[in-house]
Design an enzyme around this catalytic site. Structure first.
Site, PDB file in Angstrom:
ATOM      1  CE  LYS A  93      -3.990  -1.962   2.477  1.00  0.00           C
ATOM      2  NZ  LYS A  93      -4.775  -1.909   3.736  1.00  0.00           N
TER       3      LYS A  93
ATOM      4  CB  ALA B 256      -1.914   0.709   8.777  1.00  0.00           C
ATOM      5  CG  ASP B 257      -3.542  -5.055   5.539  1.00  0.00           C
ATOM      6  OD1 ASP B 257      -4.353  -4.593   4.717  1.00  0.00           O
ATOM      7  OD2 ASP B 257      -3.589  -6.231   5.945  1.00  0.00           O
ATOM      8  CB  THR B 258      -6.066  -4.469  10.520  1.00  0.00           C
ATOM      9  OG1 THR B 258      -5.494  -3.228  10.955  1.00  0.00           O
ATOM     10  CG2 THR B 258      -6.522  -5.260  11.739  1.00  0.00           C
TER      11      THR B 258
ATOM     12  CB  ALA C 114       1.970  -4.525   9.149  1.00  0.00           C
TER      13      ALA C 114
END
Length: 221
Positions: free
Chosen positions: A66, A90-92, A127
């Site tokens: 991203k 960010a990624d969840t 992250a």
């Protein structure tokens, strides 16, 4: 992928903060710590897990992807802008063991997520990735554990009717009605919402982003 310019105000120290996400909850969390990104890019990437990919590795890979996608579009749109910039991505990922839960797109999918999570603990991995104009990347991975009470059919059907599950990893949003399902959290609450604030603050300050100046500015008008 198009950028949304948030405001016309100048950045302190001429650092443009670019958020590689159009998530309202991430904007809300950044606002909590006094940050209003200059630009927001709604990234559109393939989020399909690789074969046997660990949930934590998936979160890290997607956050970096991203950030790089947002940087590519930022450079295209701002090619005559000499200012410094930071890309925040960010990624969840929600998982039980190595079972990765999708971002629910339909009621049936969301219902199955809740049914599986009912009465057990699951992990939430986020992250956070920060990329500057020199191509330097720093990232942090945060893990929280969340336990749900045993959910009845009536509870799950009522939650489906709320619509809060739409597009949410694991089929729920903890910052809404689903918090009533949670009996215990170990780790960062903001991580479960979608952006761990302590780690985000650490990364921004490591890049000398004037986060605390924003606090003083907001405090003193």
């Amino acid at each position: 992928m198009h950028a949304l310019k948030i405001g016309e105000r100048g950045s302190i120290m001429d650092i443009n903060l670019v958020l590689a996400s159009a998530s309202p909850r991430r904007l809300m969390l950044l606002a909590q710590i006094g940050i209003d990104p200059e630009f927001v890019y709604a990234t559109n990437i393939d989020e399909t897990p690789k074969s046997r990919e660990h949930p934590a590795n998936l979160a890290k890979r997607l956050a970096k992807t991203k950030a790089l996608a947002a940087q590519e579009n930022w450079l295209r749109d701002q090619k005559n802008n000499p200012k410094k910039y930071l890309i925040l991505a960010a990624d969840t990922v929600v998982a039980v063991g190595r079972v990765i839960f999708p971002k629910a797109e339909g009621e049936e999918e969301a219902y199955e997520c809740l049914r599986f999570l009912s009465g057990r603990a699951h992990k939430v991995y986020s992250a956070v990735c920060l990329l500057n104009e020199r191509g330097k990347i720093k990232s942090k991975l945060v893990e929280s554990s969340v336990r749900f009470k045993r959910l009845t059919k009536i509870m799950m059907e009522a939650y489906m009717a709320s619509g809060e599950w739409e597009g949410k990893a694991g089929g729920y949003a903890i910052q809404g009605k689903a918090e009533a399902f949670v009996t215990n959290i170990t780790g960062s609450y903001s991580n479960v919402v979608g952006l761990p604030l302590a780690e985000t603050m650490d990364l921004l300050m490591a890049y000398q982003y004037p986060l605390l100046n924003h606090w003083s500015k907001n405090c003193c008008g």
